[in-house]
Motif scaffolding. Structure first.
Motif, PDB file in Angstrom:
ATOM      1  N   ARG A 220      31.127  50.748  39.513  1.00  7.39           N
ATOM      2  CA  ARG A 220      32.204  51.727  39.663  1.00  7.39           C
ATOM      3  C   ARG A 220      32.379  52.153  41.117  1.00  7.39           C
ATOM      4  O   ARG A 220      31.445  52.083  41.915  1.00  7.39           O
ATOM      5  N   HIS A 221      33.598  52.599  41.400  1.00  2.80           N
ATOM      6  CA  HIS A 221      33.876  53.218  42.694  1.00  2.80           C
ATOM      7  C   HIS A 221      33.167  54.568  42.769  1.00  2.80           C
ATOM      8  O   HIS A 221      32.656  55.086  41.757  1.00  2.80           O
TER       9      HIS A 221
ATOM     10  N   GLN B 239      35.214  49.494  39.076  1.00  4.79           N
ATOM     11  CA  GLN B 239      35.514  48.592  40.187  1.00  4.79           C
ATOM     12  C   GLN B 239      35.452  47.131  39.752  1.00  4.79           C
ATOM     13  O   GLN B 239      36.282  46.319  40.154  1.00  4.79           O
TER      14      GLN B 239
ATOM     15  N   GLN C  93      38.371  42.791  38.535  1.00  2.42           N
ATOM     16  CA  GLN C  93      38.147  43.761  39.607  1.00  2.42           C
ATOM     17  C   GLN C  93      39.345  44.707  39.673  1.00  2.42           C
ATOM     18  O   GLN C  93      40.500  44.278  39.493  1.00  2.42           O
TER      19      GLN C  93
ATOM     20  N   ASP D  23      41.142  48.405  41.698  1.00  2.00           N
ATOM     21  CA  ASP D  23      41.108  49.300  42.849  1.00  2.00           C
ATOM     22  C   ASP D  23      40.824  50.725  42.379  1.00  2.00           C
ATOM     23  O   ASP D  23      40.648  50.986  41.177  1.00  2.00           O
ATOM     24  N   GLU D  24      40.777  51.678  43.333  1.00  2.00           N
ATOM     25  CA  GLU D  24      40.409  53.062  43.000  1.00  2.00           C
ATOM     26  C   GLU D  24      41.419  53.720  42.073  1.00  2.00           C
ATOM     27  O   GLU D  24      41.091  54.685  41.378  1.00  2.00           O
TER      28      GLU D  24
END
Length: 238
Positions: free
Chosen positions: A70-71, A77, A93, A95-96
């Motif tokens: 995870r972010h 993530q 994958q 992004d935030e």
């Protein structure tokens, strides 16, 4: 369970009776594993108490279930399913903001692993039977700054690294079964092991053709647009 006064999120699918072994902790979080009758789970938490990464194993010690990282804010993530020790399913994958960046399919441990950074595909690795097997490229797939080769999980082939359009001093390097050898030793090894990649002078150039697996991967539209053209210095790639 607590970390610096914060209650840690309990990992999904892990029974409350599981025994926890702590591996370490610092200001950024805590990590360790849960052990229970059906297997174990390797977990790390952020300093906020949310799960940062998780990976699950069956009673025989084989990876089994979703592997997730995870972010920093807790959003997913990267996520890939494992089945009895082999990646099997879609590796994805994000992004935030939770938008999907790239998606590739693994079948019983075989597939192409991609990673996106800065709006570009920045890493490419071929896998077979859950081992590195084939080419590995770092940087833009058409213009990598490093390239390596593997056979059944062992480094075997020609390693190149570039600065600008030319090879860095001392390259290429040659490997057989994870051991670096001289060029002469490598060429001798190829006489009895033709599976080792051939040395071709034209491959010392940094430019690369499109990898066969890339057209079949799902890649977000803007990232695929970057992929379809050779990068320039304006893209921050030297």
């Amino acid at each position: 369970m607590r970390l610096a006064g914060r209650r840690l999120v309990w990992p999904p699918g892990v029974p409350r009776s599981a025994r926890f072994e702590e591996f370490g902790r610092n200001d950024n979080g805590l990590w360790g594993q849960f052990i229970h009758a059906r297997g174990r789970a390797s977990i790390s938490w952020s300093s906020e108490g949310t799960i940062f990464s998780e990976r699950y194993f069956d009673a025989q010690g084989r990876a089994h279930g979703l592997e997730v990282s995870r972010h920093d804010d807790g959003t997913v993530q990267w996520r890939v399913p494992w089945v009895r020790g082999q990646m099997h399913g879609l590796a994805r994958q994000f992004d935030e903001a939770g938008r999907e960046l790239v998606r590739t399919r693994f079948i019983r441990g075989s597939g192409i692993d991609l990673w996106v950074s800065g709006g570009f595909i920045s890493e490419l690795r071929e896998h077979e039977n859950s081992q590195l097997h084939g080419v590995e490229r770092w940087g833009h797939p058409l213009f990598p700054y490093e390239e390596n080769h593997y056979l059944r999980g062992r480094r075997a082939g020609i390693s190149r690294r570039w600065k600008g359009s030319t090879l860095e001093p001392g390259y290429p390097h040659y490997f057989v079964d994870d051991e670096e050898v001289s060029r002469a030793e490598y060429l001798r090894a190829r006489k009895t092991r033709p599976e080792l990649p051939a040395y071709r002078r034209q491959d010392d150039r940094r430019e690369r053709p499109m990898h066969d697996g890339l057209p079949h991967a799902w890649i977000r539209k803007d990232i695929r647009a970057h992929l379809m053209r050779m990068p320039t210095p304006e893209d921050g790639i030297d």
